[in-house]
Design a protein around this motif. Structure first.
Motif, PDB file in Angstrom:
ATOM      1  N   GLU A 263      -4.342 -10.478  -0.278  1.00  0.00           N
ATOM      2  CA  GLU A 263      -4.819  -9.101  -0.258  1.00  0.00           C
ATOM      3  C   GLU A 263      -4.848  -8.508  -1.660  1.00  0.00           C
ATOM      4  O   GLU A 263      -4.040  -8.863  -2.526  1.00  0.00           O
ATOM      5  CB  GLU A 263      -3.925  -8.229   0.633  1.00  0.00           C
ATOM      6  CG  GLU A 263      -4.107  -8.484   2.111  1.00  0.00           C
ATOM      7  CD  GLU A 263      -3.357  -7.465   2.953  1.00  0.00           C
ATOM      8  OE1 GLU A 263      -2.616  -6.644   2.383  1.00  0.00           O
ATOM      9  OE2 GLU A 263      -3.510  -7.499   4.184  1.00  0.00           O
TER      10      GLU A 263
ATOM     11  N   SER B 133      -2.370  -2.904  -3.391  1.00  0.00           N
ATOM     12  CA  SER B 133      -2.521  -1.480  -3.084  1.00  0.00           C
ATOM     13  C   SER B 133      -1.165  -0.925  -2.700  1.00  0.00           C
ATOM     14  O   SER B 133      -0.294  -1.665  -2.235  1.00  0.00           O
ATOM     15  CB  SER B 133      -3.522  -1.255  -1.944  1.00  0.00           C
ATOM     16  OG  SER B 133      -2.987  -1.701  -0.707  1.00  0.00           O
TER      17      SER B 133
ATOM     18  N   LEU C  27       2.149  -0.823  -9.882  1.00  0.00           N
ATOM     19  CA  LEU C  27       1.937  -1.660  -8.699  1.00  0.00           C
ATOM     20  C   LEU C  27       2.121  -3.134  -9.022  1.00  0.00           C
ATOM     21  O   LEU C  27       2.738  -3.883  -8.259  1.00  0.00           O
ATOM     22  CB  LEU C  27       0.537  -1.426  -8.143  1.00  0.00           C
ATOM     23  CG  LEU C  27       0.360  -0.282  -7.146  1.00  0.00           C
ATOM     24  CD1 LEU C  27      -1.096  -0.185  -6.720  1.00  0.00           C
ATOM     25  CD2 LEU C  27       1.253  -0.471  -5.932  1.00  0.00           C
TER      26      LEU C  27
ATOM     27  N   ASP D 262      -0.376   1.246  -0.254  1.00  0.00           N
ATOM     28  CA  ASP D 262      -0.149   1.201   1.194  1.00  0.00           C
ATOM     29  C   ASP D 262       0.077  -0.223   1.678  1.00  0.00           C
ATOM     30  O   ASP D 262       0.941  -0.471   2.531  1.00  0.00           O
ATOM     31  CB  ASP D 262      -1.343   1.819   1.933  1.00  0.00           C
ATOM     32  CG  ASP D 262      -1.471   3.303   1.681  1.00  0.00           C
ATOM     33  OD1 ASP D 262      -0.442   3.953   1.416  1.00  0.00           O
ATOM     34  OD2 ASP D 262      -2.600   3.821   1.731  1.00  0.00           O
TER      35      ASP D 262
ATOM     36  N   GLU E  23     -13.061   8.235  -2.208  1.00  0.00           N
ATOM     37  CA  GLU E  23     -13.170   7.365  -1.043  1.00  0.00           C
ATOM     38  C   GLU E  23     -13.374   8.202   0.210  1.00  0.00           C
ATOM     39  O   GLU E  23     -12.977   9.369   0.268  1.00  0.00           O
ATOM     40  CB  GLU E  23     -11.897   6.526  -0.899  1.00  0.00           C
ATOM     41  CG  GLU E  23     -11.619   5.602  -2.073  1.00  0.00           C
ATOM     42  CD  GLU E  23     -10.295   4.883  -1.925  1.00  0.00           C
ATOM     43  OE1 GLU E  23      -9.585   5.162  -0.931  1.00  0.00           O
ATOM     44  OE2 GLU E  23      -9.970   4.058  -2.792  1.00  0.00           O
TER      45      GLU E  23
ATOM     46  N   THR F  20      -1.877   1.044 -11.933  1.00  0.00           N
ATOM     47  CA  THR F  20      -2.051  -0.408 -11.826  1.00  0.00           C
ATOM     48  C   THR F  20      -0.839  -1.168 -12.342  1.00  0.00           C
ATOM     49  O   THR F  20      -0.383  -2.141 -11.726  1.00  0.00           O
ATOM     50  CB  THR F  20      -3.311  -0.841 -12.596  1.00  0.00           C
ATOM     51  OG1 THR F  20      -4.451  -0.138 -12.074  1.00  0.00           O
ATOM     52  CG2 THR F  20      -3.538  -2.338 -12.451  1.00  0.00           C
TER      53      THR F  20
END
Length: 582
Positions: A544, A547, A422, A549, A123, A419
């Protein structure tokens, strides 16, 4: 040395966390690393002497250069080493040549906990963002930041200078070792100021030396003590349950809810299912270390709240009873009046006893402290999974001490943020929001019914009093017009009406006092506002993409909302301590 912070016995202080940041090998240039290691060793010796009897853990990212030097020195001194990696380890090792990669593997193998963050190099700005994220997790774990820094300003995102700036801005003390200067290490710490001066920066923060470390660690280690027990005298325990019954009886009388068996005994934590989590995981640490304290604090807050509310309900009810008994002396025969006097004396003595007992036992303060602690632990149970221990900026000294004591035992998650990790954390976050919104909705509805019904009852009592007064005036008027027929009634009725018309306002005043002391309308308003704000956070969380953050931001916002609501509630409650009704 314990295998992890959660292995530390409850009666032994958990390790003090020393976060590290510093320049990479290329920035250190021609500095002799063996000399720098000796300087670091001297600093660690000074830290150990300043916090005599404490044990320590070093938290860093094992970046080539200052981080690995400090990790080697700490391990040689028997310190625990925890590692925050900005990327998954197989990606992170690409930053190292073959020899340094072997050193990284060795240090990872002896690290107690390794937290692998989801950095992405592909990124734009991904590497800088990943190192900045790792630095902030190190700060979120640290009681003290040890920095190898040449004093130069920020050169890039996530660099040493930025991490030091953020540490000072969040009140984390920083011990700076300048590898290019012969001057002794500097302690940058706002606690060296004689007075609180607000937010600080590198340029404005007070400076000290290693000679100030004992003062620093005395402050850090104070937070290891659990919050004090406000029940200072055992004999006060006996009458608590009897006083506490008044509040649930009020709820039942108002038709808000039926009495429960739990109202008649001290609350106990509910049994929790046995944990199936890996013993070394953060989930196991939370289940073993945090949840028992949360359950205890939550039950203690519930019990103290019932005691305090029961106390003021009892006081106002007894005050009204004392007035009624006094008025009944106008109606009963003279030989029975000593019984009324005895009853009135008993009511007044009970009010004095309840108020004195509640003040000595500290029910009010215990309620506030334990509720604040429970809410902080509720947030910590989620934020700790993301590496944030809430060591800094927690309001309420007593609750803060309890939170820090437990947070230090949780330490750093030993996990890879992938993943699945999270998704599991997101699910826990949504569950927390749903649980809190449901509780706030139930409590707001209950308090609304209680406030409305008490208000209506008070209004009825005063309306009946007004009608009685009108009736007396009519009877007196008829007595003047028809003196022969109304003489007997006019003689008897006003005395009884006088008693009733004085008793009903006394009861109404007691109801008003209970409403004002309990602030039921304020509770409804605050709960509805908080529930709506949590609903907004939930909508953002659903809309959203998941993620790390984003989740940290949402968890931080939720913790801010919950603790701010408790702080507002505490301010409102502290303005209404238990006092004699008068």
């Amino acid at each position: 040395m314990p295998n992890s912070v959660s292995d530390v016995p409850a009666n032994v202080p958990a390790p003090i966390a020393v976060g590290v940041t510093g320049h990479r090998a290329e920035r250190l240039g021609t500095i002799d690393q063996s000399v720098l290691a000796a300087q670091v060793d001297g600093v660690l010796v000074a830290i150990e002497r300043a916090a005599h009897g404490a044990c320590f853990r070093l938290v860093g990212s094992l970046a080539e250069g200052a981080d690995t030097i400090m990790a080697d020195v700490a391990l040689a001194r028997g310190w625990q080493v925890d590692t925050v990696l900005p990327f998954a380890r197989e990606i992170y090792e690409r930053d190292f040549d073959q020899a340094e990669a072997a050193k990284l593997h060795r240090l990872l193998a002896v690290s107690t906990d390794v937290f692998e963050l989801p950095g992405a190099r592909d990124e734009s700005g991904g590497s800088s963002s990943a190192y900045e994220r790792a630095g902030r997790i190190v700060l979120a774990q640290s009681d003290l930041l040890l920095a190898i820094w040449d004093g130069e300003p920020v050169r890039g995102r996530g660099g040493t200078a930025q991490i030091i700036e953020e540490a000072i801005a969040t009140s984390i003390p920083v011990l700076v070792l300048d590898p290019e200067s012969p001057r002794p290490p500097q302690l940058l710490w706002r606690g060296l100021n004689a007075h609180e001066l607000g937010p600080e920066s590198v340029e404005t923060v007070a400076r000290g030396t290693v000679q100030d470390l004992p003062r620093l660690f005395s402050t850090i280690m104070l937070a290891e003590a659990p919050p004090p027990d406000h029940s200072r005298r055992g004999w006060l325990e006996a009458g608590r349950r009897a006083y506490a019954l008044a509040y649930p009886l009020l709820l039942a009388a108002a038709g808000v809810r039926r009495p429960r068996a739990a109202d008649f005994r001290k609350p106990k934590p509910p049994p929790r299912p046995a944990s199936i989590a890996d013993p070394g995981s953060i989930d196991a640490r939370i289940n073993h270390t945090l949840l028992p304290y949360f359950d205890e604090a939550d039950c203690a807050a519930t019990h103290a709240a019932q005691q305090f509310r029961g106390a003021f309900v009892s006081n106002f009810a007894l005050a009204a009873l004392a007035v009624i008994l006094s008025l009944l002396g106008l109606l009963i025969p003279v030989h029975l009046k000593p019984l009324l006097v005895l009853g009135e004396f008993t009511a007044i003595a009970s009010i004095l006893t309840i108020t004195h007992t509640a003040s000595r036992a500290g029910w009010h303060q215990l309620w506030l402290d334990r509720r604040q602690l429970a809410e902080q632990l509720r947030c910590l149970a989620l934020s700790a999974r993301l590496g944030d221990l809430l060591l800094h900026g927690v309001a309420g000294e007593s609750a803060r001490a309890g939170t820090i004591m437990i947070a230090r035992r949780l330490g750093l998650p030993s996990a890879r943020v992938d993943t699945a990790y999270l998704a599991a954390t997101y699910a826990r976050f949504i569950d927390l929001l749903d649980d809190q919104m449901a509780y706030l909705g139930r409590e707001a509805a209950r308090m609304h019914r209680l406030e409305h019904r008490l208000h209506r009852l008070g209004a009825v009592l005063f309306a009946v009093t007004a009608l009685l007064c009108i009736a007396v005036l009519l009877i007196e008027g008829l007595g003047a017009l028809l003196p022969d027929r109304m003489a007997g009634l006019a003689h008897r009725l006003p005395l009884g009406v006088t008693v009733i018309s004085a008793a009903l306002p006394a009861i109404g005043a007691a109801i008003y006092g209970i409403r004002m002391q309990g602030d039921f309308a304020g509770v409804v308003e605050r709960n509805e506002i908080l529930a709506e704000r949590l609903a907004q956070v939930r909508r953002i969380a659903i809309d959203e993409a998941a993620s790390f953050d984003g989740l940290r931001r949402l968890v931080a916002r939720t913790a801010e909302l919950l603790t701010a609501d408790v702080s507002q509630w505490l301010r409102a409650s502290k303005a209404r301590p238990l006092a004699l009704p008068g």
